[in-house]
Design an enzyme around this catalytic site. Structure first.
Site, PDB file in Angstrom:
ATOM      1  N   GLU A   1     106.786  21.932  46.097  1.00  0.00           N
ATOM      2  CA  GLU A   1     106.606  20.525  45.715  1.00  0.00           C
ATOM      3  C   GLU A   1     106.471  20.383  44.195  1.00  0.00           C
ATOM      4  O   GLU A   1     107.084  19.508  43.569  1.00  0.00           O
ATOM      5  CB  GLU A   1     105.342  19.950  46.377  1.00  0.00           C
ATOM      6  CG  GLU A   1     105.416  19.842  47.880  1.00  0.00           C
ATOM      7  CD  GLU A   1     104.826  21.071  48.584  1.00  0.00           C
ATOM      8  OE1 GLU A   1     104.950  22.195  48.040  1.00  0.00           O
ATOM      9  OE2 GLU A   1     104.275  20.907  49.680  1.00  0.00           O
TER      10      GLU A   1
ATOM     11  N   GLU B   1      90.085  23.958  53.736  1.00  0.00           N
ATOM     12  CA  GLU B   1      90.937  25.103  53.427  1.00  0.00           C
ATOM     13  C   GLU B   1      90.063  26.369  53.327  1.00  0.00           C
ATOM     14  O   GLU B   1      90.511  27.468  53.635  1.00  0.00           O
ATOM     15  CB  GLU B   1      91.717  24.874  52.122  1.00  0.00           C
ATOM     16  CG  GLU B   1      92.962  25.727  52.007  1.00  0.00           C
ATOM     17  CD  GLU B   1      93.862  25.358  50.831  1.00  0.00           C
ATOM     18  OE1 GLU B   1      93.455  25.584  49.679  1.00  0.00           O
ATOM     19  OE2 GLU B   1      94.989  24.868  51.052  1.00  0.00           O
TER      20      GLU B   1
ATOM     21  N   LYS C   1      98.965  27.565  40.130  1.00  0.00           N
ATOM     22  CA  LYS C   1      98.410  28.922  40.027  1.00  0.00           C
ATOM     23  C   LYS C   1      99.527  29.950  40.182  1.00  0.00           C
ATOM     24  O   LYS C   1      99.622  30.902  39.417  1.00  0.00           O
ATOM     25  CB  LYS C   1      97.326  29.124  41.094  1.00  0.00           C
ATOM     26  CG  LYS C   1      96.714  30.504  41.064  1.00  0.00           C
ATOM     27  CD  LYS C   1      95.610  30.682  42.086  1.00  0.00           C
ATOM     28  CE  LYS C   1      95.199  32.150  42.113  1.00  0.00           C
ATOM     29  NZ  LYS C   1      94.198  32.456  43.128  1.00  0.00           N
TER      30      LYS C   1
ATOM     31  N   GLY D   1      92.629  28.433  43.930  1.00  0.00           N
ATOM     32  CA  GLY D   1      93.209  27.148  43.529  1.00  0.00           C
ATOM     33  C   GLY D   1      92.210  26.006  43.664  1.00  0.00           C
ATOM     34  O   GLY D   1      92.054  25.180  42.759  1.00  0.00           O
ATOM     35  N   ARG D   2      91.488  25.948  44.782  1.00  0.00           N
ATOM     36  CA  ARG D   2      90.568  24.831  45.007  1.00  0.00           C
ATOM     37  C   ARG D   2      89.264  24.971  44.226  1.00  0.00           C
ATOM     38  O   ARG D   2      88.369  24.130  44.348  1.00  0.00           O
ATOM     39  CB  ARG D   2      90.316  24.645  46.509  1.00  0.00           C
ATOM     40  CG  ARG D   2      89.875  25.891  47.246  1.00  0.00           C
ATOM     41  CD  ARG D   2      89.960  25.729  48.752  1.00  0.00           C
ATOM     42  NE  ARG D   2      89.651  26.964  49.470  1.00  0.00           N
ATOM     43  CZ  ARG D   2      90.528  27.931  49.747  1.00  0.00           C
ATOM     44  NH1 ARG D   2      91.784  27.799  49.352  1.00  0.00           N
ATOM     45  NH2 ARG D   2      90.179  28.999  50.416  1.00  0.00           N
TER      46      ARG D   2
ATOM     47  N   LYS E   1     105.021  26.439  55.283  1.00  0.00           N
ATOM     48  CA  LYS E   1     105.857  26.579  54.079  1.00  0.00           C
ATOM     49  C   LYS E   1     107.113  27.370  54.417  1.00  0.00           C
ATOM     50  O   LYS E   1     108.224  27.042  53.989  1.00  0.00           O
ATOM     51  CB  LYS E   1     105.107  27.327  52.971  1.00  0.00           C
ATOM     52  CG  LYS E   1     103.967  26.581  52.349  1.00  0.00           C
ATOM     53  CD  LYS E   1     103.404  27.433  51.190  1.00  0.00           C
ATOM     54  CE  LYS E   1     102.057  26.932  50.729  1.00  0.00           C
ATOM     55  NZ  LYS E   1     101.400  27.838  49.792  1.00  0.00           N
TER      56      LYS E   1
ATOM     57  N   HIS F   1      83.118  -1.691  56.210  1.00  0.00           N
ATOM     58  CA  HIS F   1      83.970  -2.725  56.817  1.00  0.00           C
ATOM     59  C   HIS F   1      85.205  -2.104  57.459  1.00  0.00           C
ATOM     60  O   HIS F   1      86.198  -2.793  57.683  1.00  0.00           O
ATOM     61  CB  HIS F   1      84.354  -3.758  55.747  1.00  0.00           C
ATOM     62  CG  HIS F   1      83.142  -4.457  55.205  1.00  0.00           C
ATOM     63  ND1 HIS F   1      82.603  -5.584  55.775  1.00  0.00           N
ATOM     64  CD2 HIS F   1      82.318  -4.129  54.180  1.00  0.00           C
ATOM     65  CE1 HIS F   1      81.518  -5.944  55.119  1.00  0.00           C
ATOM     66  NE2 HIS F   1      81.326  -5.066  54.134  1.00  0.00           N
TER      67      HIS F   1
HETATM   68  O1  F6P Z   1      99.303  25.594  50.047  1.00  0.00           O
HETATM   69  C1  F6P Z   1      97.991  25.681  49.720  1.00  0.00           C
HETATM   70  C2  F6P Z   1      97.828  26.055  48.284  1.00  0.00           C
HETATM   71  O2  F6P Z   1      98.085  27.399  48.109  1.00  0.00           O
HETATM   72  C3  F6P Z   1      96.430  25.691  47.783  1.00  0.00           C
HETATM   73  O3  F6P Z   1      95.492  26.645  48.091  1.00  0.00           O
HETATM   74  C4  F6P Z   1      96.684  25.510  46.336  1.00  0.00           C
HETATM   75  O4  F6P Z   1      95.636  24.818  45.712  1.00  0.00           O
HETATM   76  C5  F6P Z   1      97.983  24.746  46.377  1.00  0.00           C
HETATM   77  O5  F6P Z   1      98.694  25.321  47.443  1.00  0.00           O
HETATM   78  C6  F6P Z   1      98.800  24.784  45.123  1.00  0.00           C
HETATM   79  O6  F6P Z   1      99.143  26.082  44.767  1.00  0.00           O
HETATM   80  P1  F6P Z   1      99.644  26.405  43.312  1.00  0.00           P
HETATM   81  O7  F6P Z   1      98.567  26.026  42.364  1.00  0.00           O
HETATM   82  O8  F6P Z   1      99.943  27.858  43.313  1.00  0.00           O
HETATM   83  O9  F6P Z   1     100.886  25.586  43.064  1.00  0.00           O
END
Ligand code: F6P
Length: 535
Positions: A220, A362, A214, A276-277, A504, A393
């Site tokens: 990452e 979240e 987003k 995002g979610r 972060k 199990h």
């Molecule tokens: O760190 C949390 C977050 O901001 C989530 O809310 C989001 O889904 C994820 O990181 C990834 O963010 P982006 O889509 O901006 O890479």
């Protein structure tokens, strides 16, 4: 009460209903689910909702009629209806980020002819859907060619959190509909072993990398993308793989994606008004459309839209997301439950609990209300789970005999074309057996303590007729709305996530200053070990 939630916050604990529920909970020791079912033969019919292909049974809840009625009154006294209207009208209900919340527009663009930030929401959704349709059709039909003229066989979606969990969960859930032979892989963790071992197995000539973010700033994702691009560069001799047909960008920040070098025509944009979610319905779902085809993707959206209509229109006593939210509040705020288990009796829903962890935790893991004031009560708890029968199990021991109250949400599909009668009957019989065993327990006077099952442990059962794209979309939207309703009733903002920012920031500082003596003694010691290990 001022119910303008764009300026105010609802405090449920100031309502008479909260106090009444508190009184009921003090006397809840007498509640016995099995007895309530026996004494009131109508309970099973009363505490169920049938909606389209869904059958939701909540008769095994640890609640009596009076407390349930009080919960519905709490919902009536809350600004839930106003909040639904505020959400769909594009009001700034995500106050801390100054944004509207419009994921519902992604599945119903015709009804969102509203302007936000100078753009028309419905039109922008339609434009993105057009791109998703076009890209997925060309990729699936073999018309989208890599730089050496070969058709795409493998897609790597690089993203994390909402840019990974939704599409990954749905691709797995709907694998039955993925008949075109394109393999979708998902890379989220910055653990290099993942991307490096995946690229070793793939042919760069026939691989498409979708960079999904987003913000297009996530550490990452950008590092995984860098590694993937270096691989494309090396294998295909491309000077700038990011503007080759091997890369697509999905983002709400087109500026960043273009700066990164992805050409505008290879970017699918979505609005900053999509959390995002809550984004799998947008371009973030491109991997889904590639996997199951655009028509099935549209079915997924249609299921979500149908659930939106159910949530917005059904009276609370017939409203599945609202009922789930109210039960969660009852267990959490009045009976002291700290977690809830979601157990799908369907291996293809393996990723559902993980997906729900982000969606619920979240969204509702907050300690302050919309005004930034401390809550005087608990908000969202821990969501966890894994498919039955495997869970039986592993951790079901604790559900049956542990000391914690853990409500369970069972989810199953009545029919499964991929299974056979024998397997499917055993699977579903186990699900029903667990719900019954949790509730009934076992009372044998002469049994030793370790063989005692206290019972009276609550569960709900959601049955869908089949795990189709439509039902899958409805199921996900059901949980989105459950989370929203909970958030409104707790007076919190379910659409920001400030809690993830500090970690972060410190990770960035650590990367810059690992030698700095100012870190605490424990971190310093660990840093020392790491620096030795890397030599
Ligand atoms: O760190 C949390 C977050 O901001 C989530 O809310 C989001 O889904 C994820 O990181 C990834 O963010 P982006 O889509 O901006 O890479």
């Amino acid at each position: 009460m001022d119910t303008d939630i764009t300026t105010n916050s609802f405090n449920p604990s100031c309502t008479p209903h909260w106090e009444k529920l508190h009184q009921y909970s003090i006397n809840s020791g007498h509640l016995n689910i099995a007895r309530m079912l026996k004494q009131n033969p109508g309970r099973a019919e009363q505490l169920r909702v049938q909606w389209q292909g869904f059958y939701f049974d909540y008769a095994k809840s640890l609640i009596d009629d009076a407390s349930l009625a009080e919960l519905f009154s709490l919902a009536e006294a809350s600004p839930l209806k106003q909040c639904m209207a505020a959400m769909t009208s594009g009001a700034t209900i995500n106050r801390s980020e100054g944004r509207p919340v419009l994921h519902c527009a992604l599945r119903d663009p015709d009804n969102f002819d509203i302007d936000v930030d100078g753009g028309n929401v419905g039109q922008s959704v339609k434009d993105s859907l057009q791109k998703i349709a076009d890209f997925s059709a060309r990729i699936r039909s073999g018309q989208w060619l890599g730089s050496t003229g070969k058709a795409i066989t493998d897609v790597i979606n690089i993203g994390i959190g909402g840019s990974d969990l939704g599409p990954k969960m749905v691709c797995q859930a709907l694998q039955q509909y993925a008949q075109q032979g394109i393999n979708c892989h998902f890379i989220s963790n910055v653990d290099g072993a993942e991307i490096l071992s995946l690229t070793q197995r793939l042919n760069a000539e026939t691989t498409l990398v979708i960079i999904t973010s987003k913000t297009f700033t996530t550490q990452e994702t950008l590092l995984n993308a860098k590694t993937a691009l270096a691989w494309l560069q090396e294998k295909l001799g491309l000077a700038q793989p990011q503007n080759s047909p091997h890369v697509i960008g999905i983002t709400a920040n087109t500026g960043n994606a273009q700066e990164y070098g992805i050409p505008a025509e290879q970017i699918v944009e979505f609005g900053t008004w999509v959390g995002g979610r809550y984004s799998l319905w947008s371009g973030v779902g491109l991997a889904i459309a590639i996997s199951i085809g655009y028509e099935a993707f549209e079915e997924l959206l249609a299921g979500a839209k149908a659930m939106d209509e159910h949530f917005f229109n059904a009276e609370y006593a017939q409203n599945i997301p609202v009922i789930l939210a109210l039960l969660s509040i009852w267990y959490n705020n009045f009976l002291g439950a700290q977690s809830c288990a979601v157990i799908p009796y369907c291996e293809r829903l393996t990723h559902l609990p993980t997906y729900l962890q982000q969606l619920e935790m979240e969204s509702n893991g907050k300690s302050v209300n919309q005004n930034g004031e401390a809550l005087g009560y608990n908000s969202g708890g821990v969501i966890w789970g894994q498919p039955g029968t495997n869970g039986q199990h592993a951790f079901f021991q604790l559900l049956h005999q542990g000391t914690h109250l853990i409500p369970v949400q069972f989810i199953g599909a009545v029919n499964d074309d991929l299974s056979n009668d024998e397997h499917h009957q055993v699977l579903l019989q186990n699900m029903l057996a667990q719900g019954a065993a949790l509730m009934l327990g076992s009372e044998q006077a002469d049994a030793p303590g370790y063989a005692h099952y206290p019972g009276n442990r609550p569960s709900t059962t959601l049955l869908m007729d089949k795990l189709t794209p439509f039902n899958c979309g409805a199921l996900i939207a059901l949980y989105e709305h459950k989370v929203f309703a909970e958030g409104v009733l707790w007076g919190i903002n379910s659409f920001d996530q400030w809690g993830v920012e500090l970690g972060k920031k410190i990770a960035k500082q650590l990367a810059k200053d690992s030698d700095n003596g100012n870190w605490d003694a424990s971190t310093k010691q660990l840093l020392k070990l790491l620096s030795k290990g890397s030599k």
